[in-house]
Design a protein around this motif. Structure first.
Motif, PDB file in Angstrom:
ATOM      1  N   GLN A  95       0.827  -1.205   0.000  1.00  0.00           N
ATOM      2  CA  GLN A  95       0.000   0.000   0.000  1.00  0.00           C
ATOM      3  C   GLN A  95       0.867   1.262   0.000  1.00  0.00           C
ATOM      4  O   GLN A  95       0.532   2.255  -0.659  1.00  0.00           O
ATOM      5  N   PHE A  96       1.979   1.223   0.747  1.00  0.00           N
ATOM      6  CA  PHE A  96       2.887   2.369   0.744  1.00  0.00           C
ATOM      7  C   PHE A  96       3.532   2.545  -0.635  1.00  0.00           C
ATOM      8  O   PHE A  96       3.724   3.675  -1.104  1.00  0.00           O
ATOM      9  N   ALA A  97       3.850   1.436  -1.297  1.00  0.00           N
ATOM     10  CA  ALA A  97       4.426   1.518  -2.640  1.00  0.00           C
ATOM     11  C   ALA A  97       3.428   2.131  -3.615  1.00  0.00           C
ATOM     12  O   ALA A  97       3.795   2.960  -4.470  1.00  0.00           O
ATOM     13  N   LEU A  98       2.149   1.752  -3.499  1.00  0.00           N
ATOM     14  CA  LEU A  98       1.129   2.327  -4.381  1.00  0.00           C
ATOM     15  C   LEU A  98       0.913   3.806  -4.057  1.00  0.00           C
ATOM     16  O   LEU A  98       0.744   4.628  -4.972  1.00  0.00           O
ATOM     17  N   ALA A  99       0.915   4.161  -2.773  1.00  0.00           N
ATOM     18  CA  ALA A  99       0.740   5.568  -2.383  1.00  0.00           C
ATOM     19  C   ALA A  99       1.865   6.424  -2.972  1.00  0.00           C
ATOM     20  O   ALA A  99       1.618   7.525  -3.497  1.00  0.00           O
ATOM     21  N   ALA A 100       3.106   5.918  -2.902  1.00  0.00           N
ATOM     22  CA  ALA A 100       4.231   6.654  -3.464  1.00  0.00           C
ATOM     23  C   ALA A 100       4.111   6.772  -4.976  1.00  0.00           C
ATOM     24  O   ALA A 100       4.449   7.815  -5.560  1.00  0.00           O
ATOM     25  N   THR A 101       3.606   5.731  -5.626  1.00  0.00           N
ATOM     26  CA  THR A 101       3.449   5.762  -7.085  1.00  0.00           C
ATOM     27  C   THR A 101       2.399   6.781  -7.505  1.00  0.00           C
ATOM     28  O   THR A 101       2.594   7.546  -8.454  1.00  0.00           O
ATOM     29  N   VAL A 102       1.258   6.791  -6.789  1.00  0.00           N
ATOM     30  CA  VAL A 102       0.206   7.766  -7.093  1.00  0.00           C
ATOM     31  C   VAL A 102       0.720   9.185  -6.887  1.00  0.00           C
ATOM     32  O   VAL A 102       0.479  10.082  -7.716  1.00  0.00           O
ATOM     33  N   PHE A 103       1.425   9.407  -5.810  1.00  0.00           N
ATOM     34  CA  PHE A 103       1.998  10.732  -5.558  1.00  0.00           C
ATOM     35  C   PHE A 103       2.959  11.126  -6.663  1.00  0.00           C
ATOM     36  O   PHE A 103       2.981  12.278  -7.109  1.00  0.00           O
ATOM     37  N   CYS A 104       3.755  10.180  -7.128  1.00  0.00           N
ATOM     38  CA  CYS A 104       4.717  10.440  -8.198  1.00  0.00           C
ATOM     39  C   CYS A 104       4.015  10.842  -9.491  1.00  0.00           C
ATOM     40  O   CYS A 104       4.453  11.766 -10.183  1.00  0.00           O
ATOM     41  N   VAL A 105       2.918  10.161  -9.819  1.00  0.00           N
ATOM     42  CA  VAL A 105       2.174  10.491 -11.038  1.00  0.00           C
ATOM     43  C   VAL A 105       1.577  11.897 -10.940  1.00  0.00           C
ATOM     44  O   VAL A 105       1.654  12.696 -11.880  1.00  0.00           O
ATOM     45  N   VAL A 106       0.990  12.216  -9.791  1.00  0.00           N
ATOM     46  CA  VAL A 106       0.405  13.549  -9.597  1.00  0.00           C
ATOM     47  C   VAL A 106       1.493  14.622  -9.698  1.00  0.00           C
ATOM     48  O   VAL A 106       1.306  15.666 -10.341  1.00  0.00           O
ATOM     49  N   LEU A 107       2.633  14.367  -9.094  1.00  0.00           N
ATOM     50  CA  LEU A 107       3.744  15.316  -9.157  1.00  0.00           C
ATOM     51  C   LEU A 107       4.231  15.495 -10.591  1.00  0.00           C
ATOM     52  O   LEU A 107       4.513  16.625 -11.029  1.00  0.00           O
ATOM     53  N   SER A 108       4.299  14.405 -11.349  1.00  0.00           N
ATOM     54  CA  SER A 108       4.765  14.471 -12.740  1.00  0.00           C
ATOM     55  C   SER A 108       3.815  15.282 -13.607  1.00  0.00           C
ATOM     56  O   SER A 108       4.251  16.043 -14.481  1.00  0.00           O
ATOM     57  N   VAL A 109       2.506  15.131 -13.376  1.00  0.00           N
ATOM     58  CA  VAL A 109       1.515  15.919 -14.122  1.00  0.00           C
ATOM     59  C   VAL A 109       1.687  17.403 -13.800  1.00  0.00           C
ATOM     60  O   VAL A 109       1.670  18.259 -14.698  1.00  0.00           O
ATOM     61  N   TYR A 110       1.873  17.710 -12.522  1.00  0.00           N
ATOM     62  CA  TYR A 110       2.096  19.106 -12.129  1.00  0.00           C
ATOM     63  C   TYR A 110       3.357  19.664 -12.789  1.00  0.00           C
ATOM     64  O   TYR A 110       3.362  20.799 -13.290  1.00  0.00           O
ATOM     65  N   LEU A 111       4.431  18.887 -12.786  1.00  0.00           N
ATOM     66  CA  LEU A 111       5.690  19.346 -13.367  1.00  0.00           C
ATOM     67  C   LEU A 111       5.540  19.633 -14.855  1.00  0.00           C
ATOM     68  O   LEU A 111       6.077  20.628 -15.366  1.00  0.00           O
ATOM     69  N   TYR A 112       4.815  18.770 -15.552  1.00  0.00           N
ATOM     70  CA  TYR A 112       4.661  18.995 -16.993  1.00  0.00           C
ATOM     71  C   TYR A 112       3.778  20.208 -17.266  1.00  0.00           C
ATOM     72  O   TYR A 112       4.087  21.014 -18.153  1.00  0.00           O
ATOM     73  N   MET A 113       2.694  20.378 -16.522  1.00  0.00           N
ATOM     74  CA  MET A 113       1.787  21.491 -16.747  1.00  0.00           C
ATOM     75  C   MET A 113       2.490  22.827 -16.463  1.00  0.00           C
ATOM     76  O   MET A 113       2.334  23.785 -17.222  1.00  0.00           O
ATOM     77  N   ARG A 114       3.291  22.896 -15.406  1.00  0.00           N
ATOM     78  CA  ARG A 114       3.973  24.148 -15.108  1.00  0.00           C
ATOM     79  C   ARG A 114       5.085  24.425 -16.120  1.00  0.00           C
ATOM     80  O   ARG A 114       5.422  25.571 -16.374  1.00  0.00           O
ATOM     81  N   SER A 115       5.654  23.374 -16.718  1.00  0.00           N
ATOM     82  CA  SER A 115       6.715  23.575 -17.699  1.00  0.00           C
ATOM     83  C   SER A 115       6.201  24.226 -18.978  1.00  0.00           C
ATOM     84  O   SER A 115       6.977  24.823 -19.726  1.00  0.00           O
ATOM     85  N   LEU A 116       4.888  24.109 -19.248  1.00  0.00           N
ATOM     86  CA  LEU A 116       4.324  24.715 -20.452  1.00  0.00           C
ATOM     87  C   LEU A 116       4.377  26.241 -20.391  1.00  0.00           C
ATOM     88  O   LEU A 116       4.341  26.905 -21.430  1.00  0.00           O
ATOM     89  N   LYS A 117       4.483  26.794 -19.182  1.00  0.00           N
ATOM     90  CA  LYS A 117       4.576  28.239 -19.018  1.00  0.00           C
ATOM     91  C   LYS A 117       5.996  28.698 -18.685  1.00  0.00           C
ATOM     92  O   LYS A 117       6.230  29.886 -18.473  1.00  0.00           O
ATOM     93  N   ALA A 118       6.923  27.760 -18.622  1.00  0.00           N
ATOM     94  CA  ALA A 118       8.299  28.101 -18.247  1.00  0.00           C
ATOM     95  C   ALA A 118       9.020  28.780 -19.407  1.00  0.00           C
ATOM     96  O   ALA A 118       8.776  28.451 -20.576  1.00  0.00           O
ATOM     97  N   PRO A 119       9.903  29.750 -19.142  1.00  0.00           N
ATOM     98  CA  PRO A 119      10.708  30.361 -20.211  1.00  0.00           C
ATOM     99  C   PRO A 119      11.566  29.306 -20.903  1.00  0.00           C
ATOM    100  O   PRO A 119      11.944  28.296 -20.301  1.00  0.00           O
ATOM    101  N   ARG A 120      11.894  29.566 -22.162  1.00  0.00           N
ATOM    102  CA  ARG A 120      12.628  28.563 -22.932  1.00  0.00           C
ATOM    103  C   ARG A 120      14.012  28.298 -22.366  1.00  0.00           C
ATOM    104  O   ARG A 120      14.528  27.191 -22.478  1.00  0.00           O
ATOM    105  N   ASN A 121      14.621  29.309 -21.769  1.00  0.00           N
ATOM    106  CA  ASN A 121      15.935  29.105 -21.178  1.00  0.00           C
ATOM    107  C   ASN A 121      15.892  28.208 -19.954  1.00  0.00           C
ATOM    108  O   ASN A 121      16.937  27.761 -19.482  1.00  0.00           O
ATOM    109  N   ASP A 122      14.702  27.956 -19.409  1.00  0.00           N
ATOM    110  CA  ASP A 122      14.566  27.101 -18.230  1.00  0.00           C
ATOM    111  C   ASP A 122      14.282  25.652 -18.598  1.00  0.00           C
ATOM    112  O   ASP A 122      14.160  24.805 -17.711  1.00  0.00           O
ATOM    113  N   LEU A 123      14.173  25.364 -19.885  1.00  0.00           N
ATOM    114  CA  LEU A 123      13.845  24.005 -20.301  1.00  0.00           C
ATOM    115  C   LEU A 123      15.080  23.120 -20.317  1.00  0.00           C
ATOM    116  O   LEU A 123      16.210  23.584 -20.422  1.00  0.00           O
TER     117      LEU A 123
END
Length: 615
Positions: free
Chosen positions: A328-356
């Motif tokens: 259950q802890f492994a699944l909780a960490a995996t779900v958190f990782c997926v949510v974090l990855s979605v957040y990271l990608y969505m915020r990168s769409l507004k990031a300046p090109r020099n930050d990519l």
């Protein structure tokens, strides 16, 4: 011995003897005794020049093809003739006064800024490497495609040769034009800093991990594989003949309370990270010249975490809960990782090109996996740097402790088994070493090249704590008695691997931090066109990537206490070997692209590799 400034194979400007004219030359060799460089001009002439007669390409401004430089004696209407003639002197009608030429320079520089093109440096020699902000432009997103460059800037051999001629102004004119120069340089620097260079996505054939299909399979395959391994390990007979293991229902794998505990663990590590303790250091320069600041307090976070865990044990907190809900802890960490990855990608769409990230491709699936933004931050909180060493690495030690306590409870032991003590001790040393040498992380590929996406998030938050603790998890249900003679041999093996690993990494990090350190004066190096040197002595002259060799030896020592009844506890070293094979291939590719001729010479000096016949 004085250090040389220019590398063999580097393309620079060399002064023609007896004149003030500078021409494009290639460095052939360097005599350490006389401190003279042997250079080759475009017409094939080879001469020896002093270092003061050689200038880097970036110290000149390129002129239009119709504009040429004249010697100082021909400026300001002087009729005296220079005694020396440099090759390819243009006809008299093509010469202009210094002031007119200078104005043309300003117009040309402004024109290049207006059209938003990367400043062009003609490269007649194939091994030359252009630079931007002091670093080689091997980073794909700032590269101008070679084909397009040829189409837009194709010049005839004659005009290209004329365009590479430069002259130095006499001191009188430098004084008179100093104010103009200052204004011009400030203008150009301001415009170049204000405008963003065009980002060229990397080509499909350059994508790593098997491209888009490969990363798609990895994203879905790794979590499934992780759970299959954990389920196999919980079986009474974890033989490969019993694969696949019985699968639990999905609702049995999820528990909201477990997810809450995991979030609490993550937030506690965030709190420790934000504490104003530990020194602040600067990372490596980014593509725009900035150097991000990082607070080094990972070891303090580990001490505070140990204090919290010790207090909890003293208060009677039942840590067996973590073992009984490990899936259950492994699944909780995996779900958190997926949510974090979605957040990271969505915020990168507004990031300046020099930050990519240099590895960003423009493909949504690939960039979601590898990470689109290089250093995602919330204020001063660096998400990637935090996840690299904190929740997963420290969590690995906590899980190992949980497995030690679970073994004592399940097997009714008064003290842990020798095998469990060895595994816990070996891996505790590894984690403490990483946290103590936290600054070394800032020069790794994860920090300076890879973006922060699903790949690093899953690796840091899920794979490390739940797979690297696999030997301890295995020993809870499958005890193995280790004799003291065997334990002694395993300890010696572990220490050998650690000495190689730590010595090689310390040597590399000390050299990167201060190459002129007198303590490193005995080390031999190869100078590169990036201004950096490559070590070819010490551990790094013995074999390429000696730190990988030490890592592999330690990985074997972690598995040996589990015995030889099953191959399952040896999964880590099998996986780790595959990981290092791939990482070494990535290192070789990037270094060859970055250092050019110097890397070829390095490979000749250090021909031995950890995996010579695998790829």
């Amino acid at each position: 011995m004085p250090s040389r400034k220019f590398a063999d194979g580097e393309v620079v400007r060399g002064r023609w003897p007896g004149s003030s004219l500078y021409y494009e030359v290639e460095i052939l060799s360097h005599d350490s005794t006389s401190q003279l460089y042997t250079v080759k001009y475009k017409d094939g002439t080879e001469l020896e020049l002093k270092e003061n007669d050689i200038k880097p390409l970036t110290s000149f401004r390129q002129r239009k093809g119709g504009s040429t430089s004249s010697s100082p004696s021909r400026r300001r209407g002087s009729r005296s003739r220079s005694r020396s003639r440099s090759p390819g002197r243009p006809p008299k009608s093509a010469r202009r006064s210094a002031s007119a030429s200078h104005q043309a320079d300003i117009k040309e520089a402004r024109r290049e800024v207006e059209v938003k093109l990367t400043p062009l440096i003609l490269k007649p020699f194939g091994n030359s490497i252009s630079r931007y902000n002091g670093e080689p432009e091997h980073i794909e997103r700032n590269d101008v495609p070679h084909k397009n460059t040829q189409e837009k800037f194709s010049l005839s051999q004659e005009s290209s040769y004329i365009a590479t001629q430069y002259s130095l102004r006499p001191r009188r004119e430098e004084v008179k034009l100093e104010e103009i120069d200052s204004k011009e340089e400030k203008y150009v620097a301001k415009e170049l800093a204000a405008r963003t260079f065009e980002v060229t996505p990397i080509r499909a054939k350059d994508l790593e991990f098997g491209g888009v299909p490969g990363v798609f399979l990895i994203m879905f395959g790794l979590p499934v594989f992780l759970f299959l391994l954990l389920l196999m390990c919980k079986q009474k007979d974890p033989s490969l003949l019993n694969f696949p293991p019985p699968l639990p229902a999905l609702y049995e794998l999820w528990e909201t309370r477990v997810f809450g505990v995991y979030l609490l663990w993550f937030l506690i590590q965030v709190l420790f990270y934000l504490l104003p303790i530990g020194k602040v250091v600067e990372g490596t320069p980014l593509i725009d010249g900035r150097r991000l600041k990082y607070r080094l307090n990972g070891f303090y976070a580990f001490i505070l975490t140990s204090a919290v865990i010790g207090t909890s044990l003293f208060q009677g907190v039942e840590f067996h809960y973590v073992y009984s809900h490990f899936l259950q802890f492994a699944l909780a960490a995996t779900v958190f990782c997926v949510v974090l990855s979605v957040y990271l990608y969505m915020r990168s769409l507004k990031a300046p090109r020099n930050d990519l990230s240099p590895a960003s491709s423009g493909n949504a699936v690939y960039d979601f996996f590898t990470g689109r933004e290089l250093n995602p931050r919330i204020g001063t909180f660096d998400l990637k740097y935090f996840c690299e060493l904190r929740p997963g690495l420290i969590g690995w030690v906590v899980i190992n402790l949980v497995m030690l306590l679970a073994e004592m409870k399940i097997q009714d032991r008064a003290v842990p088994s020798l095998a469990m003590i060895l595994v816990n001790s070996f891996q505790l040393l590894y984690v403490v070493d990483a946290l103590w040498n936290e600054e070394a992380l800032l020069t790794t590929m994860d920090i300076i090249h890879d973006g922060f996406g699903f790949m690093l998030a899953f690796g840091d938050l899920v794979w490390v704590p739940f797979i690297y603790s696999f030997q301890a998890f295995y020993l809870v249900s499958h005890p193995n008695e280790v004799s003291w003679p065997m334990a002694s041999l395993i300890i010696v093996l572990k220490l050998c691997g650690y000495v190689i690993f730590r010595s090689a990494n310390s040597q590399k990090n000390a050299f990167r931090k201060n190459p002129s350190d007198p303590k490193l004066a005995h080390l031999k190096t190869i100078h590169t066109s990036t201004g950096k040197n490559l070590l070819v002595s010490g551990w790094w002259g013995f074999v390429r990537h000696p730190n990988y060799l030490g890592d592999l030896i330690m990985a074997l020592a972690w598995s040996l206490p589990c015995g030889f009844n099953h191959i399952l506890p040896y999964f880590y070293i099998i996986y780790f070997t595959m990981l290092l094979v791939h990482r070494e291939a990535r290192d070789e590719y990037h270094c060859k692209k970055k250092y050019g001729v110097a890397w070829e010479k390095y490979c000749q000096r250090v021909p031995y590799r950890i995996f010579p016949y695998i790829y």
